[in-house]
Enzyme design. Structure first.
Site, PDB file in Angstrom:
ATOM      1  CD1 TRP A  90      -1.742  -2.429   1.063  1.00 24.14           C
ATOM      2  CD2 TRP A  90      -3.385  -0.930   1.285  1.00 24.14           C
ATOM      3  NE1 TRP A  90      -2.944  -3.110   1.077  1.00 24.14           N
ATOM      4  CE2 TRP A  90      -3.963  -2.224   1.216  1.00 24.14           C
ATOM      5  CE3 TRP A  90      -4.234   0.170   1.429  1.00 24.14           C
ATOM      6  CZ2 TRP A  90      -5.342  -2.435   1.277  1.00 24.14           C
ATOM      7  CZ3 TRP A  90      -5.608  -0.039   1.501  1.00 24.14           C
ATOM      8  CH2 TRP A  90      -6.154  -1.333   1.421  1.00 24.14           C
ATOM      9  CG  ASP A  92      -0.126   4.355   3.719  1.00 22.22           C
ATOM     10  OD1 ASP A  92       1.064   4.492   3.340  1.00 22.22           O
ATOM     11  OD2 ASP A  92      -0.430   4.132   4.900  1.00 22.22           O
ATOM     12  CE1 TYR A 118      -7.741   3.674   0.965  1.00 26.95           C
ATOM     13  CE2 TYR A 118      -6.047   3.521   2.643  1.00 26.95           C
ATOM     14  CZ  TYR A 118      -7.372   3.560   2.290  1.00 26.95           C
ATOM     15  OH  TYR A 118      -8.343   3.494   3.274  1.00 26.95           O
ATOM     16  NE  ARG A 123      -6.343   6.971   3.221  1.00 27.28           N
ATOM     17  CZ  ARG A 123      -5.048   6.887   3.509  1.00 27.28           C
ATOM     18  NH1 ARG A 123      -4.151   6.859   2.548  1.00 27.28           N
ATOM     19  NH2 ARG A 123      -4.641   6.827   4.755  1.00 27.28           N
ATOM     20  CG  ASP A 124     -11.635   5.371   5.773  1.00 29.32           C
ATOM     21  OD1 ASP A 124     -12.509   4.713   5.186  1.00 29.32           O
ATOM     22  OD2 ASP A 124     -11.158   5.037   6.872  1.00 29.32           O
ATOM     23  CB  SER A 130      -8.078   4.398   6.434  1.00 29.74           C
ATOM     24  OG  SER A 130      -7.619   3.158   6.915  1.00 29.74           O
ATOM     25  CG  ASP A 169     -13.051   0.994   1.384  1.00 28.94           C
ATOM     26  OD1 ASP A 169     -13.150  -0.068   0.744  1.00 28.94           O
ATOM     27  OD2 ASP A 169     -12.740   1.054   2.583  1.00 28.94           O
ATOM     28  CG  HIS A 214     -17.539  -6.109   0.860  1.00 27.35           C
ATOM     29  ND1 HIS A 214     -18.659  -6.588   1.482  1.00 27.35           N
ATOM     30  CD2 HIS A 214     -17.126  -5.049   1.597  1.00 27.35           C
ATOM     31  CE1 HIS A 214     -18.905  -5.861   2.568  1.00 27.35           C
ATOM     32  NE2 HIS A 214     -17.988  -4.912   2.656  1.00 27.35           N
ATOM     33  CD1 TRP A 217     -20.964  -0.298  -0.020  1.00 25.57           C
ATOM     34  CD2 TRP A 217     -18.807  -0.588   0.534  1.00 25.57           C
ATOM     35  NE1 TRP A 217     -20.391   0.945   0.159  1.00 25.57           N
ATOM     36  CE2 TRP A 217     -19.074   0.801   0.498  1.00 25.57           C
ATOM     37  CE3 TRP A 217     -17.509  -1.005   0.852  1.00 25.57           C
ATOM     38  CZ2 TRP A 217     -18.096   1.764   0.764  1.00 25.57           C
ATOM     39  CZ3 TRP A 217     -16.540  -0.050   1.119  1.00 25.57           C
ATOM     40  CH2 TRP A 217     -16.826   1.323   1.083  1.00 25.57           C
ATOM     41  CD1 TRP A 317     -16.241  -1.165   8.705  1.00 28.73           C
ATOM     42  CD2 TRP A 317     -14.064  -0.906   9.154  1.00 28.73           C
ATOM     43  NE1 TRP A 317     -16.076   0.043   9.335  1.00 28.73           N
ATOM     44  CE2 TRP A 317     -14.760   0.231   9.629  1.00 28.73           C
ATOM     45  CE3 TRP A 317     -12.677  -0.963   9.328  1.00 28.73           C
ATOM     46  CZ2 TRP A 317     -14.117   1.307  10.266  1.00 28.73           C
ATOM     47  CZ3 TRP A 317     -12.040   0.100   9.955  1.00 28.73           C
ATOM     48  CH2 TRP A 317     -12.749   1.213  10.426  1.00 28.73           C
ATOM     49  CE  LYS A 345      -4.941  -4.084   6.864  1.00 21.87           C
ATOM     50  NZ  LYS A 345      -4.886  -2.622   7.070  1.00 21.87           N
ATOM     51  CD  GLU A 349       0.836  -3.421   6.522  1.00 19.64           C
ATOM     52  OE1 GLU A 349      -0.006  -2.665   6.023  1.00 19.64           O
ATOM     53  OE2 GLU A 349       1.958  -3.618   6.006  1.00 19.64           O
ATOM     54  CG  ASP A 351      -8.503  -3.946   9.318  1.00 17.14           C
ATOM     55  OD1 ASP A 351      -7.904  -3.933   8.227  1.00 17.14           O
ATOM     56  OD2 ASP A 351      -8.963  -4.993   9.812  1.00 17.14           O
TER      57      ASP A 351
HETATM   58  C1  BGC Z   1      -4.392   1.954   6.179  1.00 22.01           C
HETATM   59  C2  BGC Z   1      -3.105   2.183   5.446  1.00 22.01           C
HETATM   60  C3  BGC Z   1      -2.348   0.889   5.286  1.00 22.01           C
HETATM   61  C4  BGC Z   1      -3.239  -0.172   4.681  1.00 22.01           C
HETATM   62  C5  BGC Z   1      -2.568  -1.511   4.607  1.00 22.01           C
HETATM   63  C6  BGC Z   1      -5.186   0.858   5.527  1.00 22.01           C
HETATM   64  O1  BGC Z   1      -6.302   0.564   6.282  1.00 22.01           O
HETATM   65  O2  BGC Z   1      -5.123   3.128   6.247  1.00 22.01           O
HETATM   66  O3  BGC Z   1      -2.344   3.100   6.156  1.00 22.01           O
HETATM   67  O4  BGC Z   1      -1.219   1.069   4.501  1.00 22.01           O
HETATM   68  O5  BGC Z   1      -4.416  -0.311   5.437  1.00 22.01           O
HETATM   69  O6  BGC Z   1      -2.338  -2.056   5.849  1.00 22.01           O
END
Ligand code: BGC
Length: 396
Positions: A90, A92, A118, A123-124, A130, A169, A214, A217, A317, A345, A349, A351
């Protein structure tokens, strides 16, 4: 022009040191060649049949570090195998564009590097975990400091193959969360920003999938058509770029591929959703895309969907508790509309944070079915990673 790359992971074997007391094993590193000439991807075909999703250095390093912290030997051995699984990296933030070069340098000719675009302004917009670095009115910065720089790096590496997931998203939020002020504010920047990304990244060595949420959604009967029309509208605004192959589903999601009856088919509102698994969603959404005039092949995230029955509600989620790593990336999906199962994903890491005092705290991350404690989105969660390994199906 980059022709060969040394990759430590492909150690060819141990060679004894020439002299000394105890022979010190010296790892001879085999060179894995990147492509000797420019890569051309034909987006009218499934490129995952030819290229393997690359196990990128960034995730590999995260996993290797996590493995060091595990003491149980059998779990350690299983966890170590995750490092070899291909996944998307990602990008990001503008600063994280720097992750691209090392990942590219490590990608051999037989692999395709998966990157997630991303960083949209605002965003989000329907959640908090996020929320990005750019405000909804910073579209010009998104274009000049993020997309243009992204493009420049890809153009500097014509001999590498890239698969891009475009802004998870974002367009789905415009379809179903259009009444939220944050999404209203973001609408024009999302549409213009995604169109700019598609147009600018339309390069011969790139294949693109626009995110479509998905089945829980845009899979609702009332959302299928408007969802497809929204994606197609932005795709056309970009000039119908040749390298767009279709859409991505279940990114960072939890849905099963073909579970029947579907996980939420007993819910009181199930009659309004004929897409109770992702396979059905892909089939129905792709038909709508076709009538809306957009390429309609899919990739689906199977990274964390091994265990079903964990979510209280379909829309939950955040860091679902009890999850396990799912099917490894493959182009053998058994479905002509689905190019590949991928790991979208990077499992481990987070969410979103479970710290209710954090600015980006989202109440979904405090729900009963969310794993706690959890750090900020994108940050490593060791305990969660170990849980994914333990619950993996197929097992590692
Ligand atoms: C986060 C990003 C991250 C990505 C992958 C997203 O939900 O906002 O910062 O890089 O997940 O883990």
């Amino acid at each position: 022009m980059k022709v060969t790359t040394a990759v430590a992971a492909l150690a060819a074997g141990a060679v004894a040191a020439p002299s000394g007391d105890a022979p010190t094993p010296v790892k001879k590193v085999a060179a894995r060649a990147s492509c000797a000439s420019a890569v051309t991807l034909d987006a009218s075909t499934n490129v995952f049949k030819k290229y393997k999703l690359h196990a990128n250095t960034y995730y590999r390093d995260e996993v290797n570090k996590a493995v060091e912290a595990i003491s149980d030997s059998s779990l350690k051995a299983s966890a170590a195998k995750v490092a070899d699984v291909g996944s998307f990296l990602w990008i990001d933030t503008i600063a994280n564009l720097a992750k691209m070069e090392p990942a590219i340098a490590d990608t051999p000719c037989e692999d395709i590097l998966g990157l997630v675009v991303y960083d949209l302004p605002g965003r989000d917009c329907a959640a908090k975990a996020s929320n990005g670095e750019l405000k909804y009115n910073e579209l010009s910065k998104y274009k000049s400091s993020y997309i243009d720089a992204f493009v420049k790096t890809i153009k500097a590496h014509p001999n590498t193959a890239f698969a891009l997931i475009i802004e998870p998203d974002s367009l789905p939020n415009l379809v179903t969360n259009a009444d939220l002020q944050t999404c209203k504010d973001s609408k024009s920047a999302y549409e213009d920003g995604v169109a700019y990304a598609l147009k600018s990244l339309n390069l011969p060595n790139v294949v693109m999938y626009i995110d479509a949420g998905h089945g829980g959604w845009l899979g609702w009967d009332a959302n299928l058509k408007p969802g497809a029309q929204e994606l197609a509208k932005v795709y056309k605004a970009a000039g119908s770029p040749k390298q767009v192959r279709g859409f991505s589903t279940n990114i960072a999601g939890w849905n099963a591929w073909d579970l029947s009856p579907g996980e939420f088919s007993k819910a009181s509102d199930a009659k309004y959703n004929s897409c109770q698994n992702e396979k059905t969603y892909i089939s129905k959404f792709s038909a709508e895309l076709k009538s809306a005039g957009m390429p309609n092949y899919a990739i689906m995230d199977t990274g964390r969907n091994a265990v079903t029955g964990l979510r209280k509600e379909w829309g939950d989620w955040c860091n679902v508790n009890g999850a396990g790593f799912g099917v490894r990336p493959t182009a053998d999906t058994g479905d002509s509309q689905t190019d590949a199962f991928v790991w979208g994903k990077p499992g481990g890491e987070s969410d979103g944070t479970s710290d209710s005092s954090a600015t980006r705290y989202d109440s979904f991350c405090g729900k009963d079915d969310a794993y706690k404690p959890a750090p900020e989105a994108g940050t490593w969660n060791q305990a969660y990673f170990e849980m994914l390994v333990k619950n993996a199906k197929p097992a590692f």
